[in-house]
Design an enzyme around this catalytic site. Structure first.
Site, PDB file in Angstrom:
ATOM      1  N   ARG A   1      44.410  31.315  51.255  1.00 28.45           N
ATOM      2  CA  ARG A   1      44.154  30.949  52.655  1.00 28.45           C
ATOM      3  C   ARG A   1      43.353  29.660  52.695  1.00 28.45           C
ATOM      4  NH1 ARG A   1      38.782  31.910  52.543  1.00 28.45           N
ATOM      5  NH2 ARG A   1      38.031  33.697  51.323  1.00 28.45           N
TER       6      ARG A   1
ATOM      7  N   LEU B   1      28.803  35.982  32.441  1.00 25.30           N
ATOM      8  CA  LEU B   1      28.235  34.681  32.119  1.00 25.30           C
ATOM      9  C   LEU B   1      26.853  34.576  32.752  1.00 25.30           C
ATOM     10  CD1 LEU B   1      31.413  32.477  32.705  1.00 25.30           C
ATOM     11  CD2 LEU B   1      30.627  33.537  30.589  1.00 25.30           C
TER      12      LEU B   1
ATOM     13  N   ASN C   1      42.032  32.357  46.300  1.00 23.92           N
ATOM     14  CA  ASN C   1      42.030  32.656  47.726  1.00 23.92           C
ATOM     15  C   ASN C   1      43.294  32.078  48.341  1.00 23.92           C
ATOM     16  OD1 ASN C   1      38.549  32.105  47.598  1.00 23.92           O
ATOM     17  ND2 ASN C   1      39.501  34.066  47.989  1.00 23.92           N
TER      18      ASN C   1
ATOM     19  N   LYS D   1      34.409  44.955  37.674  1.00 22.54           N
ATOM     20  CA  LYS D   1      34.783  44.484  39.013  1.00 22.54           C
ATOM     21  C   LYS D   1      35.943  45.291  39.579  1.00 22.54           C
ATOM     22  CE  LYS D   1      33.689  39.587  38.119  1.00 22.54           C
ATOM     23  NZ  LYS D   1      34.257  38.206  38.172  1.00 22.54           N
TER      24      LYS D   1
ATOM     25  N   ARG E   1      26.289  25.599  55.863  1.00 21.45           N
ATOM     26  CA  ARG E   1      26.732  26.634  56.799  1.00 21.45           C
ATOM     27  C   ARG E   1      25.557  27.066  57.679  1.00 21.45           C
ATOM     28  NH1 ARG E   1      30.871  30.820  53.797  1.00 21.45           N
ATOM     29  NH2 ARG E   1      31.889  29.337  52.386  1.00 21.45           N
TER      30      ARG E   1
ATOM     31  N   GLU F   1      39.376  34.082  40.535  1.00 22.42           N
ATOM     32  CA  GLU F   1      40.270  34.570  41.575  1.00 22.42           C
ATOM     33  C   GLU F   1      40.907  33.405  42.316  1.00 22.42           C
ATOM     34  OE1 GLU F   1      38.463  36.693  44.822  1.00 22.42           O
ATOM     35  OE2 GLU F   1      36.683  35.426  44.798  1.00 22.42           O
TER      36      GLU F   1
ATOM     37  N   LYS G   1      43.044  41.250  41.446  1.00 15.49           N
ATOM     38  CA  LYS G   1      42.363  40.405  40.467  1.00 15.49           C
ATOM     39  C   LYS G   1      42.966  40.530  39.071  1.00 15.49           C
ATOM     40  CE  LYS G   1      39.410  39.086  43.619  1.00 15.49           C
ATOM     41  NZ  LYS G   1      39.910  39.861  44.755  1.00 15.49           N
TER      42      LYS G   1
ATOM     43  N   HIS H   1      26.263  36.372  46.741  1.00 14.89           N
ATOM     44  CA  HIS H   1      27.662  35.955  46.616  1.00 14.89           C
ATOM     45  C   HIS H   1      28.205  35.294  47.887  1.00 14.89           C
ATOM     46  CE1 HIS H   1      27.797  38.121  42.808  1.00 14.89           C
ATOM     47  NE2 HIS H   1      27.284  39.154  43.418  1.00 14.89           N
TER      48      HIS H   1
END
Length: 456
Positions: A296, A208, A294, A163, A342, A292, A120, A240
């Site tokens: 993929r 935030l 990803n 983080k 989902r 970040e 990150k 998350h």
């Protein structure tokens, strides 16, 4: 190896994403081999592959996460390409190196780029260099000096969030709202970072309070061309973990989205990125902040496919084979709106996983409705893996129509033999905040707490 010589794709994953890759590969005229664990033996989706190979027992560490087993199976199958899907080994740079060393091609970026964007802190530094806006905070890991950490926090301004540099999935994060909370947050975050990711390095950013989670989908080839394929809003989250995603993100200036998208695409060129990728941002008060990337395919890629008409998985395979993107940015068009729900095998009230055998399954249909699932009546939902068993995607001319079609589809859908979160989705699609659009990432958590109080 030339594109013409690439004939076989090995699918190093399971479930709905494995089936999605099988379908895209077959449409491209490629032979498909699917690896499976003992827990997935006999799963209906495996029958659509040209060949299947068992890669190990049920535990993921001994099968889908076992790099030597996966690479050896792919070699035995004669595969040219390996598609890792999402999760498991999809962002594992050691796996990418092992695939290359074995003379095959991973459908994704190379190991160096994957490592850089998976860290990150390094990713943030790369984005700052590329002109992509980031959350306020230094682009370096925190020192061991408590006094210096306190100075950095004061400079950023409380509240701050700490983080894990190698983190993800909502783990390795702590909020400090005042200096009195900082030392403990620092200690606990370092411990989690080491335990979950094997890397104790952590960094600090401004926290935030009311952000939305907005993503930019990109696709880049090995010939120096990169495109952004639209945006998504994934703010409906619990711990998350995303439940509902949509495209495009409602209520955000399209000119601003285009500006951010162009910067993301350009950064792909600058870092030598090849394949599908997603830039994740927090959005608050008209400002974007990179968090970040990803490296993929994303679970939520279908909503982008629905509004662009593109097959993102097929594009992934094509650029991995050395192909050039056959379109320019001006050719990418976004029309209408799409929503994805989902569907998880879990109790809709407690969220406890509910594995077992599906005794009956009815898949909804109709205009604008797409269901991605590997399940069938009689199939087993394993306790060894993630509980997601389906994705219901609805498309409409606008957001109102897309949500209406999603509501209709979920009213029709039936899964018997196990509990699922379909009842929860039926509630959420009529929830006032979601219906209005533009909720923050904390909205669902607040709504769930309120519902819990009402049910006491």
């Amino acid at each position: 190896m030339s594109e013409a010589n690439i004939q076989t794709v090995f699918v190093a994953n399971r479930g709905e994403i494995a089936l999605r890759i099988i379908r895209a590969s077959r449409r491209l005229g490629l032979r498909v081999v699917c690896g499976f664990s003992e827990a997935d033996r006999g799963s209906p989706y495996l029958s659509l592959a040209d060949e299947t190979i068992c890669i190990g027992p049920a535990p993921a560490a001994k099968s889908y996460l076992n790099i030597p087993a996966v690479v050896r199976a792919a070699q035995l199958s004669g595969a040219d390409l390996i598609h890792p899907g999402y999760g498991f080994l999809s962002e594992n740079a050691d796996f990418a190196e092992a695939v290359q060393a074995a003379g095959m091609t991973l459908i994704g970026p190379n190991a160096d780029v994957m490592r850089r964007m998976g860290d990150k802190v390094e990713a943030k530094a790369a984005m700052i260099a590329a002109g992509v806006p980031c959350v306020p905070g230094p682009d370096s890991v925190l020192p061991d000096d408590v006094a210096e950490i306190s100075r950095i926090a004061e400079e950023i301004g409380y509240p701050v969030i700490l983080k894990a540099a190698g983190g993800g999935g909502g783990r390795g994060m702590r909020i400090a709202r005042a200096q009195a909370e900082l030392a403990q947050a620092y200690m606990l975050t370092r411990q989690e970072a080491q335990r979950f990711f094997g890397n104790p390095d952590i960094y600090m950013e401004k926290f935030l309070e009311r952000p939305r989670h907005v993503e930019i989908q990109v696709m880049a080839d090995s010939h120096g061309q990169a495109l952004w394929l639209g945006d998504r809003d994934c703010s409906m989250q619990r711990r998350h973990q995303k439940l509902i995603e949509e495209a495009p993100a409602p209520g955000i200036d399209r000119v601003l989205i285009a500006e951010i998208g162009a910067r993301c695409a350009q950064s792909c060129v600058e870092i030598g990125y090849v394949g599908a990728g997603t830039f994740e941002f927090l959005y608050e008060d008209g400002e974007f902040y990179f968090i970040e990337m990803n490296t993929r395919i994303q679970v939520e890629h279908p909503v982008t496919e629905m509004v662009t008409g593109l097959d993102i998985v097929a594009l992934q395979i094509d650029v991995a084979r050395g192909g050039k993107l056959a379109m320019a940015q001006r050719d990418v068009r976004t029309e209408g709106h799409a929503v994805e729900c989902r569907i998880n095998a879990e109790d809709p009230l407690t969220f406890a996983p509910n594995p077992g055998r599906v005794s009956a399954l009815h898949i909804p249909g109709g205009p604008g409705v797409r269901v991605d699932t590997h399940m069938a009546a009689g199939a087993e939902v394993s306790a060894s893996y993630d509980s997601m068993i389906a994705k219901v995607i609805a498309f409409g001319a606008d957001r109102t129509e897309a949500i209406a079609r999603a509501r209709s589809a979920l009213a029709e859908m039936r899964i018997e033999g196990i509990k699922t979160n379909i009842p929860l989705h039926r509630e959420l699609l009529v929830e006032e905040g979601f219906a209005e659009g533009g909720v923050s990432i904390h909205h669902l958590e607040h709504w769930l707490k309120a519902r819990e109080v009402e049910n006491v």
